[in-house]
Design a protein around this motif. Structure first.
Motif, PDB file in Angstrom:
ATOM      1  N   VAL A 174       0.851  -1.194   0.000  1.00 43.92           N
ATOM      2  CA  VAL A 174       0.000   0.000   0.000  1.00 43.92           C
ATOM      3  C   VAL A 174       0.890   1.248   0.000  1.00 43.92           C
ATOM      4  CG1 VAL A 174      -1.737   1.312   1.279  1.00 43.92           C
ATOM      5  CG2 VAL A 174      -1.855  -1.191   1.201  1.00 43.92           C
ATOM      6  N   TRP A 176      -1.830   6.409   0.730  1.00 44.13           N
ATOM      7  CA  TRP A 176      -3.168   5.852   0.891  1.00 44.13           C
ATOM      8  C   TRP A 176      -3.266   4.850   2.038  1.00 44.13           C
ATOM      9  CZ3 TRP A 176      -5.980   9.204  -0.957  1.00 44.13           C
ATOM     10  CH2 TRP A 176      -5.734   9.830  -2.179  1.00 44.13           C
ATOM     11  N   GLN A 216     -13.229   5.738  -4.255  1.00 43.92           N
ATOM     12  CA  GLN A 216     -12.265   4.833  -4.868  1.00 43.92           C
ATOM     13  C   GLN A 216     -12.801   4.447  -6.242  1.00 43.92           C
ATOM     14  OE1 GLN A 216     -11.118   2.687  -0.607  1.00 43.92           O
ATOM     15  NE2 GLN A 216     -11.235   1.452  -2.453  1.00 43.92           N
ATOM     16  N   TRP A 253      -5.307   2.484  -7.147  1.00 45.36           N
ATOM     17  CA  TRP A 253      -5.144   3.618  -6.242  1.00 45.36           C
ATOM     18  C   TRP A 253      -5.649   4.922  -6.865  1.00 45.36           C
ATOM     19  CZ3 TRP A 253      -4.789   1.871  -1.666  1.00 45.36           C
ATOM     20  CH2 TRP A 253      -4.120   0.660  -1.440  1.00 45.36           C
ATOM     21  N   TRP A 313      -7.878   7.144  -6.034  1.00 45.06           N
ATOM     22  CA  TRP A 313      -8.680   7.600  -4.900  1.00 45.06           C
ATOM     23  C   TRP A 313      -8.826   9.113  -4.942  1.00 45.06           C
ATOM     24  CZ3 TRP A 313      -7.724   4.744   0.352  1.00 45.06           C
ATOM     25  CH2 TRP A 313      -7.787   3.366   0.132  1.00 45.06           C
TER      26      TRP A 313
END
Length: 201
Positions: free
Chosen positions: A41, A45, A172, A179, A181
């Motif tokens: 990750v 995020w 999202q 990713w 987002w």
């Protein structure tokens, strides 16, 4: 998993600016380096999922505005909470650090649920049932035996105390690993509205 172009709205706690969380996750990532089949990750995020609000095509802009206003009202009475990260959780789809004690975060979850219900008429959904607050450090992108991963990372990292004092509404777009987002709003705990401030609260 959502296809590209399809979005889901979440209440998350974001840790992108939290140095303590970066330190413990950096150690976890260091131990996991070189193991194939894991998507680490990004620090930007790192998050704790509170509630899944719903799909973007199910919720109107007006409902989103009401959702944030409701959350601000409800979280104004919630105090910042300190939790401990360190215990490692293993799941076929992810590796995470448990946030303990979970019950300390119950007021935050209750506020997210009530705000979602009041603004959208929906209850929202938990990411896990029962709810287990956690910070995901890696997602699994391939089937593999767990033993080498557990041997590399272990079952507990040095405890890290983290104070949670805000929650973010995040869209999202598409699958998690992209990713894509978009934070829509950030709501602080124990923060009176501008009207309350003028009244001397």
């Amino acid at each position: 998993m959502l296809p590209p172009g399809k979005g889901r709205i979440y209440w998350h706690v974001l840790f992108r600016d939290n140095p303590q969380v970066r330190v413990i996750v950096s150690e976890a990532h260091r131990r996991l380096a070189g193991i194939d089949g894991l998507d680490l990750v990004p620090y930007e995020w790192l998050h704790l999922t509170t509630l899944v609000v719903g799909l973007t095509d199910e919720i109107t802009d007006g409902q989103l505005t009401s959702l944030v206003a409701e959350a601000r009202k409800l979280l104004a009475d919630v105090q910042p909470v300190t939790v401990t990260l360190g215990h490692v959780l293993y799941h076929p789809e992810a590796i995470a650090l448990e946030a303990r004690p979970a019950e300390a975060l119950a007021p935050m979850l209750d506020a997210a649920r009530s705000a979602t219900r009041n603004a959208t008429g929906r209850d929202g959904a938990l990411g896990t049932d029962p709810w287990t607050p956690h910070v995901t450090i890696a997602y699994s992108s391939a089937e593999q035996p767990a033993a080498p991963v557990i041997a590399a990372l272990g079952r507990h990292l040095p405890d890290c105390k983290v104070t949670i004092d805000r929650m973010s509404l995040v869209v999202q777009d598409g699958p998690e690993y992209l990713w894509a987002w978009r934070p829509l709003a950030e709501v602080l705990f124990d923060s009176p509205s501008p009207q309350d401030r003028t009244r001397g609260r």
